[in-house]
Design a protein around this motif. Structure first.
Motif, PDB file in Angstrom:
ATOM      1  N   ASN A  75      -0.098 -18.399   5.444  1.00 44.96           N
ATOM      2  CA  ASN A  75      -0.579 -17.406   6.286  1.00 44.96           C
ATOM      3  C   ASN A  75       0.555 -16.967   7.228  1.00 44.96           C
ATOM      4  OD1 ASN A  75      -0.764 -19.080   8.134  1.00 44.96           O
ATOM      5  ND2 ASN A  75      -2.746 -18.859   8.757  1.00 44.96           N
ATOM      6  N   ILE A  76       2.069 -17.080   6.884  1.00 52.03           N
ATOM      7  CA  ILE A  76       2.877 -16.721   7.731  1.00 52.03           C
ATOM      8  C   ILE A  76       3.987 -15.957   6.812  1.00 52.03           C
ATOM      9  CG2 ILE A  76       4.836 -17.210   9.118  1.00 52.03           C
ATOM     10  CD1 ILE A  76       3.585 -19.822   9.965  1.00 52.03           C
ATOM     11  N   TYR A  77       4.283 -14.594   6.930  1.00 57.23           N
ATOM     12  CA  TYR A  77       5.045 -13.839   6.003  1.00 57.23           C
ATOM     13  C   TYR A  77       6.210 -13.308   6.911  1.00 57.23           C
ATOM     14  CZ  TYR A  77       0.521 -13.859   3.366  1.00 57.23           C
ATOM     15  OH  TYR A  77      -0.468 -14.336   2.821  1.00 57.23           O
ATOM     16  N   PHE A  78       7.134 -13.115   6.176  1.00 58.87           N
ATOM     17  CA  PHE A  78       8.625 -12.443   6.479  1.00 58.87           C
ATOM     18  C   PHE A  78       8.531 -10.915   5.883  1.00 58.87           C
ATOM     19  CE2 PHE A  78      13.036 -11.821   6.452  1.00 58.87           C
ATOM     20  CZ  PHE A  78      13.356 -12.020   8.071  1.00 58.87           C
ATOM     21  N   THR A  79       8.390  -9.979   6.857  1.00 56.95           N
ATOM     22  CA  THR A  79       8.363  -8.449   6.287  1.00 56.95           C
ATOM     23  C   THR A  79       9.610  -8.116   5.540  1.00 56.95           C
ATOM     24  OG1 THR A  79       8.831  -7.728   8.269  1.00 56.95           O
ATOM     25  CG2 THR A  79       6.421  -7.823   7.697  1.00 56.95           C
ATOM     26  N   GLU A  80       9.562  -7.697   4.394  1.00 50.71           N
ATOM     27  CA  GLU A  80      10.590  -7.034   3.701  1.00 50.71           C
ATOM     28  C   GLU A  80      10.411  -5.529   3.303  1.00 50.71           C
ATOM     29  OE1 GLU A  80      12.003  -9.696   0.170  1.00 50.71           O
ATOM     30  OE2 GLU A  80       9.873  -9.692   0.000  1.00 50.71           O
ATOM     31  N   LYS A  81      11.845  -5.034   3.183  1.00 50.68           N
ATOM     32  CA  LYS A  81      11.678  -3.318   3.032  1.00 50.68           C
ATOM     33  C   LYS A  81      10.729  -3.043   1.822  1.00 50.68           C
ATOM     34  CE  LYS A  81      15.222  -0.025   2.544  1.00 50.68           C
ATOM     35  NZ  LYS A  81      16.798   0.267   2.362  1.00 50.68           N
ATOM     36  N   SER A  82      10.863  -3.600   0.954  1.00 49.99           N
ATOM     37  CA  SER A  82       9.997  -3.287  -0.481  1.00 49.99           C
ATOM     38  C   SER A  82       8.486  -3.099   0.134  1.00 49.99           C
ATOM     39  CB  SER A  82      10.322  -4.129  -1.430  1.00 49.99           C
ATOM     40  OG  SER A  82      10.102  -5.384  -1.236  1.00 49.99           O
ATOM     41  N   GLU A  83       8.075  -4.140   0.810  1.00 50.78           N
ATOM     42  CA  GLU A  83       6.786  -4.247   1.136  1.00 50.78           C
ATOM     43  C   GLU A  83       6.264  -3.147   2.120  1.00 50.78           C
ATOM     44  OE1 GLU A  83       3.693  -6.756   4.024  1.00 50.78           O
ATOM     45  OE2 GLU A  83       5.801  -7.561   3.613  1.00 50.78           O
ATOM     46  N   ILE A  84       7.109  -2.760   3.016  1.00 52.52           N
ATOM     47  CA  ILE A  84       6.961  -1.809   3.937  1.00 52.52           C
ATOM     48  C   ILE A  84       7.053  -0.248   3.398  1.00 52.52           C
ATOM     49  CG2 ILE A  84       7.483  -0.531   6.042  1.00 52.52           C
ATOM     50  CD1 ILE A  84       6.421  -3.259   6.648  1.00 52.52           C
ATOM     51  N   SER A  85       8.092  -0.222   2.459  1.00 53.69           N
ATOM     52  CA  SER A  85       8.235   1.140   1.807  1.00 53.69           C
ATOM     53  C   SER A  85       6.842   1.478   0.842  1.00 53.69           C
ATOM     54  CB  SER A  85       9.212   0.971   0.986  1.00 53.69           C
ATOM     55  OG  SER A  85       9.382   1.981  -0.038  1.00 53.69           O
ATOM     56  N   LYS A  86       6.290   0.358   0.496  1.00 55.50           N
ATOM     57  CA  LYS A  86       4.854   0.577  -0.270  1.00 55.50           C
ATOM     58  C   LYS A  86       3.660   1.117   0.627  1.00 55.50           C
ATOM     59  CE  LYS A  86       6.109  -2.756  -3.977  1.00 55.50           C
ATOM     60  NZ  LYS A  86       5.702  -4.103  -4.668  1.00 55.50           N
ATOM     61  N   LEU A  87       3.821   0.702   1.702  1.00 57.24           N
ATOM     62  CA  LEU A  87       2.776   1.132   2.774  1.00 57.24           C
ATOM     63  C   LEU A  87       3.006   2.721   3.141  1.00 57.24           C
ATOM     64  CD1 LEU A  87       2.585  -2.023   4.740  1.00 57.24           C
ATOM     65  CD2 LEU A  87       1.135  -1.406   3.163  1.00 57.24           C
ATOM     66  N   ILE A  88       4.104   3.207   3.091  1.00 57.34           N
ATOM     67  CA  ILE A  88       4.373   4.517   3.796  1.00 57.34           C
ATOM     68  C   ILE A  88       3.410   5.617   2.870  1.00 57.34           C
ATOM     69  CG2 ILE A  88       5.935   6.334   4.196  1.00 57.34           C
ATOM     70  CD1 ILE A  88       6.335   4.136   5.757  1.00 57.34           C
ATOM     71  N   LYS A  89       2.546   6.296   3.742  1.00 59.07           N
ATOM     72  CA  LYS A  89       1.886   7.309   3.071  1.00 59.07           C
ATOM     73  C   LYS A  89       2.422   8.705   2.737  1.00 59.07           C
ATOM     74  CE  LYS A  89      -2.611   6.096   5.735  1.00 59.07           C
ATOM     75  NZ  LYS A  89      -3.414   6.060   4.661  1.00 59.07           N
ATOM     76  N   PRO A  90       2.140   9.019   1.465  1.00 61.54           N
ATOM     77  CA  PRO A  90       3.025  10.309   1.032  1.00 61.54           C
ATOM     78  C   PRO A  90       2.485  11.446   2.069  1.00 61.54           C
ATOM     79  CG  PRO A  90       1.164   9.870  -0.473  1.00 61.54           C
ATOM     80  CD  PRO A  90       1.375   8.429   0.492  1.00 61.54           C
ATOM     81  N   LEU A  91       3.388  12.422   2.271  1.00 63.72           N
ATOM     82  CA  LEU A  91       2.873  13.560   2.899  1.00 63.72           C
ATOM     83  C   LEU A  91       2.345  14.796   1.887  1.00 63.72           C
ATOM     84  CD1 LEU A  91       2.912  14.786   5.863  1.00 63.72           C
ATOM     85  CD2 LEU A  91       5.216  15.800   5.280  1.00 63.72           C
ATOM     86  N   ASN A  92       1.157  15.236   2.239  1.00 57.90           N
ATOM     87  CA  ASN A  92       0.559  16.152   1.497  1.00 57.90           C
ATOM     88  C   ASN A  92       1.082  17.366   1.271  1.00 57.90           C
ATOM     89  OD1 ASN A  92      -1.657  18.225   0.524  1.00 57.90           O
ATOM     90  ND2 ASN A  92      -2.664  16.257  -0.008  1.00 57.90           N
ATOM     91  N   LEU A  93       1.243  18.074   0.679  1.00 58.92           N
ATOM     92  CA  LEU A  93       1.947  19.462   0.135  1.00 58.92           C
ATOM     93  C   LEU A  93       1.187  20.408   1.102  1.00 58.92           C
ATOM     94  CD1 LEU A  93       4.028  21.391  -0.956  1.00 58.92           C
ATOM     95  CD2 LEU A  93       2.315  21.737  -3.113  1.00 58.92           C
ATOM     96  N   PHE A  94      -0.028  20.134   1.269  1.00 64.89           N
ATOM     97  CA  PHE A  94      -0.965  21.190   2.038  1.00 64.89           C
ATOM     98  C   PHE A  94      -1.227  20.621   3.517  1.00 64.89           C
ATOM     99  CE2 PHE A  94      -1.624  22.354  -2.223  1.00 64.89           C
ATOM    100  CZ  PHE A  94      -1.504  23.705  -2.300  1.00 64.89           C
ATOM    101  N   ALA A  95      -0.499  19.687   3.961  1.00 65.34           N
ATOM    102  CA  ALA A  95      -1.052  19.218   5.226  1.00 65.34           C
ATOM    103  C   ALA A  95      -0.329  20.066   6.406  1.00 65.34           C
ATOM    104  CB  ALA A  95      -0.101  17.966   5.461  1.00 65.34           C
TER     105      ALA A  95
END
Length: 500
Positions: A219-239
């Motif tokens: 239950n201990i994790y070292f955060t990696e760039k690839s993991e964080i990248s997957k969490l980034i929400k896309p910006l909707n064109l009509f936002a």
């Protein structure tokens, strides 16, 4: 990326050998070759003289294998085998025989008089003990480590600095300049108390079996760039500004209104559509001049917040930055917490007020995020004897109140009721006034945009650290200021979105 215990690492090693039908010697070859490749990239000049201290176990076998690879490539190599016991591991004995046959200079060290002049060598490689060490270092190994530490030499430790314990406090170990660790992060390598021993830490892949790693419970994790990248929400064109979140930043007092300006700017730069600052009267003009993109709500207090009252409906609130601890401010915070139903980040004086009024902590809604620096954390959870004790006390606190605690510092820890996440970004440049205010704004912004609380903390801390990573060449860490974090948030997003 999972952080595993020494016992789990031994399991993964054994399962790699079993499942991939290789010998333990072949796994040693993988690890040693990976270290060698890292070394020759960093020290490409083959006139570099290398002194290797090897033990008699498998870590010593790694050292001997690395010596063979460097010798074959033309480096000047000398090996000292530290004879802390007279029984070699099978793979270490094999590499000892091969190294002798290849005419590598090897001496065995039984007493202190046999230790060579370490200062004559350009680089020292430490391979005396590995992750399996379970007792304090004594005898000739203690003498050798003492001499290494006294030499002031550039020291690279194989996997872990010799003498470092993975699951308890270390008081004596090699003081490495760099540690090159094998594929699986070890918690001990990233704790503040161990920085004297670990130096800069690099993780290298050695081909361990991924399924065996995935089967190891942690239950201990070292955060990696690839993991964080997957969490980034896309910006909707009509936002538009009304659809990407409204953050409210509550704080400020006479002389400390800049903290709200920093947090508010960071919140907007992180992507929410609207930011409102709630401040005492003395701060409203300050923020509207300093940061015109923010809206402002004036508290009835002239110099400090005395009554948190607003009609807007924010999606997330960050509270506490620069707020002070006036008695009226404390009451205002208490009354606010009783009624609040909005996702919340608490920092600075907000935490200090809670620390002196522990019964108020029960008013916090589940998954409220607290972002203490070490001093604030000690007031919140109590003092600790070492870093392991600190983590345990913080875990118990997070579990008791169902909170998320962001323990700020190098390798910032994010601790909730179930897991610990260790952040992998950031440099000492972040040790600057206002850095924590900016982090509060970043995390509040992500909450307002609809990220769940634990992802808000993980992504926010990672982005915050990335801004320092990006500027190591353009801004001297001593000259880095909180505004530099804000100005590089967009660069962090660009970098994370590239690898999708």
């Amino acid at each position: 990326m999972k952080i595993l215990t020494s016992q789990q690492i031994r399991y993964v090693d054994a399962e790699t050998i079993k499942r991939e039908a290789i010998s333990s010697l072949e796994l040693m070859k993988r690890a040693s070759t990976a270290f060698y490749n890292w070394f020759i990239e960093k020290y490409s000049n083959k006139s570099t003289s290398v002194l290797i201290f090897s033990g008699v176990g498998n870590n010593g076998g790694d050292g001997l294998f690395i010596a063979r690879l460097l010798h074959k490539s033309g480096y000047s190599v000398k090996v000292c085998i530290v004879e802390y016991k007279n029984q070699y591991s099978e793979d270490c004995a094999h590499n000892f025989r091969r190294a002798k046959a290849e005419n590598i200079s090897i001496i065995k060290i039984y007493n202190e008089d046999q230790i060579p002049d370490i200062c004559k060598y350009d680089v020292v490689i430490d391979g005396i003990f590995g992750t399996g060490l379970s007792r304090d270092v004594t005898g000739i190994a203690e003498s050798v480590i003492g001499k290494i530490n006294e030499s002031g030499a550039k020291v690279i430790s194989i996997d872990v600095p010799s003498g470092l314990f993975l699951e308890r406090k270390t008081t004596f170990a090699v003081k490495a300049t760099e540690t090159v660790t094998f594929q699986i992060p070890k918690l001990a390598l990233f704790l503040p108390e161990n920085n004297l021993f670990t130096g800069n830490v690099t993780i290298i892949d050695i081909g361990l079996n991924e399924q065996a790693i995935s089967e190891s419970d942690s239950n201990i994790y070292f955060t990696e760039k690839s993991e964080i990248s997957k969490l980034i929400k896309p910006l909707n064109l009509f936002a538009h500004k009304g659809t990407v979140g409204h953050a409210l930043i509550v704080g400020g007092s006479l002389g400390k209104c800049g903290s709200v300006c920093l947090a508010s700017r960071a919140a907007l730069k992180t992507g929410c559509g609207l930011v409102t600052a709630y401040m005492p009267k003395c701060g409203v003009q300050v923020i509207q001049i300093n940061f015109p993109e923010a809206m402002a709500i004036e508290d009835r207090g002239e110099r400090y917040i005395s009554n948190i009252d607003f009609e807007i409906k924010p999606d997330a609130i960050g509270i506490g930055v620069g707020m002070g601890q006036n008695e009226e401010t404390k009451k205002a915070l208490h009354d606010f917490l009783i009624n609040n139903k909005v996702p919340l980040v608490i920092d600075a004086d907000g935490i200090n007020i809670l620390s002196s009024n522990h019964n108020w902590i029960e008013l916090l809604k589940p998954d409220t995020i607290l972002t203490p620096h070490p001093g604030e954390l000690s007031r919140l959870v109590g003092g600790w004897s070492d870093d392991y004790d600190k983590i345990q006390k913080t875990r118990l606190f997070a579990q008791k109140y169902n909170l998320i605690i962001v323990v700020k510092g190098a390798y910032t820890l994010i601790i909730d009721s179930e897991n610990i996440y260790m952040n992998s970004t950031g440099t000492p440049a972040l040790a600057t006034a206002g850095s924590g205010d900016v982090l509060t704004g970043i995390i509040t912004s992500l909450l307002a945009q609809g990220y769940n609380p634990i992802d808000s903390a993980k992504v926010g801390v990672y982005i915050h650290g990335m801004t320092a990573d990006f500027t190591t060449k353009s801004i001297n860490p001593r000259s880095f200021v909180a505004s530099d974090i804000i100005e590089n948030i967009g660069n962090a997003y660009n970098n994370l979105e590239k690898i999708r």
